[in-house]
Write an enzyme that holds these catalytic residues in place. Structure first.
Site, PDB file in Angstrom:
ATOM      1  N   TYR A  78       0.802  -1.134   0.056  1.00  0.00           N
ATOM      2  CA  TYR A  78      -0.098   0.146  -0.175  1.00  0.00           C
ATOM      3  C   TYR A  78       0.886   1.443   0.040  1.00  0.00           C
ATOM      4  O   TYR A  78       1.832   1.274   0.737  1.00  0.00           O
ATOM      5  CB  TYR A  78      -1.005  -0.029   1.120  1.00  0.00           C
ATOM      6  CG  TYR A  78      -1.615   1.190   1.529  1.00  0.00           C
ATOM      7  CD1 TYR A  78      -3.095   1.357   0.563  1.00  0.00           C
ATOM      8  CD2 TYR A  78      -1.559   2.230   2.294  1.00  0.00           C
ATOM      9  CE1 TYR A  78      -3.798   2.333   0.763  1.00  0.00           C
ATOM     10  CE2 TYR A  78      -2.285   3.251   2.297  1.00  0.00           C
ATOM     11  CZ  TYR A  78      -3.502   3.498   1.617  1.00  0.00           C
ATOM     12  OH  TYR A  78      -4.362   4.434   1.712  1.00  0.00           O
ATOM     13  N   ASP A 102       9.257   2.576  -0.888  1.00  0.00           N
ATOM     14  CA  ASP A 102       8.334   3.397  -0.032  1.00  0.00           C
ATOM     15  C   ASP A 102       8.782   3.175   1.559  1.00  0.00           C
ATOM     16  O   ASP A 102       8.463   1.998   1.983  1.00  0.00           O
ATOM     17  CB  ASP A 102       7.118   3.046  -0.253  1.00  0.00           C
ATOM     18  CG  ASP A 102       5.932   3.732   0.708  1.00  0.00           C
ATOM     19  OD1 ASP A 102       6.309   4.433   1.513  1.00  0.00           O
ATOM     20  OD2 ASP A 102       4.750   3.569   0.115  1.00  0.00           O
ATOM     21  N   LYS A 108       4.905  10.505   7.933  1.00  0.00           N
ATOM     22  CA  LYS A 108       4.657  10.883   9.095  1.00  0.00           C
ATOM     23  C   LYS A 108       5.722  11.232  10.402  1.00  0.00           C
ATOM     24  O   LYS A 108       5.800  12.251  10.958  1.00  0.00           O
ATOM     25  CB  LYS A 108       3.606  10.066   9.883  1.00  0.00           C
ATOM     26  CG  LYS A 108       3.721   8.627   9.320  1.00  0.00           C
ATOM     27  CD  LYS A 108       2.338   8.099   9.176  1.00  0.00           C
ATOM     28  CE  LYS A 108       2.256   6.518   8.482  1.00  0.00           C
ATOM     29  NZ  LYS A 108       1.153   6.522   7.925  1.00  0.00           N
TER      30      LYS A 108
HETATM   31  N1  HOZ Z   1      -3.535   3.315   5.882  1.00  0.00           N
HETATM   32  C1  HOZ Z   1      -3.051   3.234   7.239  1.00  0.00           C
HETATM   33  C2  HOZ Z   1      -2.440   2.221   7.587  1.00  0.00           C
HETATM   34  N2  HOZ Z   1      -2.065   1.423   6.855  1.00  0.00           N
HETATM   35  C3  HOZ Z   1      -4.187   3.760   8.231  1.00  0.00           C
HETATM   36  C4  HOZ Z   1      -4.322   5.220   8.452  1.00  0.00           C
HETATM   37  C5  HOZ Z   1      -5.113   5.676   9.582  1.00  0.00           C
HETATM   38  O1  HOZ Z   1      -6.319   5.139   9.710  1.00  0.00           O
HETATM   39  O2  HOZ Z   1      -4.978   6.327  10.220  1.00  0.00           O
END
Ligand code: HOZ
Length: 429
Positions: A144, A239, A267
């Site tokens: 992802y 990534d 982040k």
């Molecule tokens: N797509 C995020 C984890 N792989 C989750 C993001 C979230 O809900 O903060």
């Protein structure tokens, strides 16, 4: 455990926010029940709107390596806010953070700040296309890379959890330029490249996959990708939104000794504030506007508060190299505790772990790819999740997410996690 306020908030949220959440995984659809609404956190703990306390095993999906509300990060944020929350113009903080990122991750010679991991991956792919003059990209099933159109093809994380790994809204034109390979299958990548000679701009991969649970690269896999990309002039993008600064100072690329052309970060470089970045080889990065023709921009990019928070976080990690050994040791204690429990209970579930990332998979087979992860008993995981929550341990609400350990767990927290795991496994039968 009462969660009445969370329930009320969710009810209210559903009236004004699609699905009541601002990111799908949070809705608990994969595990059942109502999501918990949080009000504060400190160190390894979070408190929900009803005042219940939890040990946090997600840590904002990675960045809270030093726990929540780290004093140095907090102080840096407060100081920065007093200057301004946004200038929309260059600041010194952007330069110092960029310099530190380049020092910690040597493959990054130049870096461009953006506002999220999604923005970073979308921009990196555009740059690779602009640089090579080619259209197609290779991604791995179950990986992802945020919610950019090109990546929502056999995507992991929430897209898979919600049953939409190929999201409606992504045009066929876009989808046809994303070529898919199974994780850890070098032969498949070789074949794709052979079938699309001169067409592939880049190959993007999470060097350790964290969005189908924690799935490790097999020996030689990443180096094999590096070699193929070098031979064919394909831009290799790691990534490292999850693994960057977490698995080692220099991320997964340092840990596995494989150097990508471009790296995407998220982040953590904002200490948990909304930030992302992409960077890498100077000759590629110089293709980015305004020096080069590949356009990419953003008013909030390099935001002063986020830059200050990120610098406070990364400089602590840079100055405390022992932290990575500590993180690994803590995680191993948890995983070994789980292993003893599984043995005691006669269960043979699979565990994957690297550094401070790990997953307990509800399958007795090895998990090396999306196909393996999909063999898990997700309904059982849902029960386990709920049982852990009831015992005050907050896990990622999906089998298809990795867990992240922070450096601030106490011996007591570790013992609580191991005991909660044992009690939960017993409770779900
Ligand atoms: N797509 C995020 C984890 N792989 C989750 C993001 C979230 O809900 O903060």
């Amino acid at each position: 455990m009462e969660i009445n306020k969370s329930k009320d908030l969710f009810k209210e949220a559903r009236k004004f926010i699609p699905g009541g959440v601002n990111s799908p995984v949070r809705a608990f659809k994969a595990v059942g029940g109502d999501p918990i609404f949080f009000s504060r956190a400190k160190g390894p703990h979070m408190w929900d709107a009803d005042g219940n306390k939890y040990i946090d095993m997600i840590n904002s999906w990675g960045p809270m390596i030093l726990g929540h509300a780290d004093p140095e990060v907090e102080e840096a944020i407060i100081k920065a806010v007093k200057g301004s929350t946004s200038f929309g113009a260059p600041t010194e903080g952007e330069v110092t953070l960029a310099e530190l990122i380049c020092e910690m991750v040597p493959s990054i010679e130049k870096v461009r700040m953006v506002n999220s991991g999604t923005e970073a991956t979308m921009s990196a792919v555009r740059l690779a296309r602009g640089f090579t003059g080619r259209k197609k990209i290779i991604k791995f099933t179950g990986c992802y890379h945020g919610h950019g159109d090109s990546f929502l093809i056999a995507a992991g994380s929430g897209a898979m959890t919600m049953g939409t790994p190929n999201s409606p809204g992504v045009t066929n034109g876009t989808a046809k330029d994303t070529l898919l390979a199974p994780f850890n299958d070098l032969e498949a990548v070789r074949e794709i490249i052979a079938n699309h000679k001169g067409e592939i701009a880049c190959l993007i991969i999470e060097p350790v996959a964290g969005n189908m649970g924690c799935v490790l690269p097999e020996e030689g896999f990443l180096q094999g990708l590096r070699d193929l990309c070098t031979q064919r002039g394909i831009v290799l993008i790691f990534d490292e939104v999850m693994t960057g600064f977490r698995l080692a100072k220099g991320g997964a690329q340092e840990l596995y000794g494989v150097v990508p052309d471009l790296t995407t970060l998220g982040k953590i470089i904002g200490g948990g504030m909304p930030v992302g970045a992409y960077g890498g080889k100077k000759e590629i990065m110089d293709f980015v506007s305004p020096d080069g023709p590949v356009y990419q921009a953003g008013t909030l990019s390099g935001n002063p508060v986020a830059m200050a928070a990120g610098f406070a976080m990364l400089s602590q990690l840079n100055n405390r190299s022992e932290i990575y050994e500590q993180l690994e040791a803590t995680t191993k204690r948890i995983v070994e505790g789980y292993a003893q429990t599984l043995k005691k209970l006669g269960l043979d579930y699979t565990m994957n772990q690297v550094g401070s990332m790990y997953s307990l998979f509800f399958t007795n087979k090895e998990v090396k790819s999306l196909e393996d992860a999909q063999a898990c008993d997700t309904a059982l995981f849902g029960k386990y999740f709920k049982a852990m929550l009831d015992r005050g341990v907050y896990l990622a609400p999906s089998q298809f997410e990795t867990l992240f350990v922070s450096a601030v767990l106490s011996d007591e927290d570790i013992a609580t996690i191991i005991q909660a795991n044992e009690d939960s496994l017993k409770a779900i039968g």
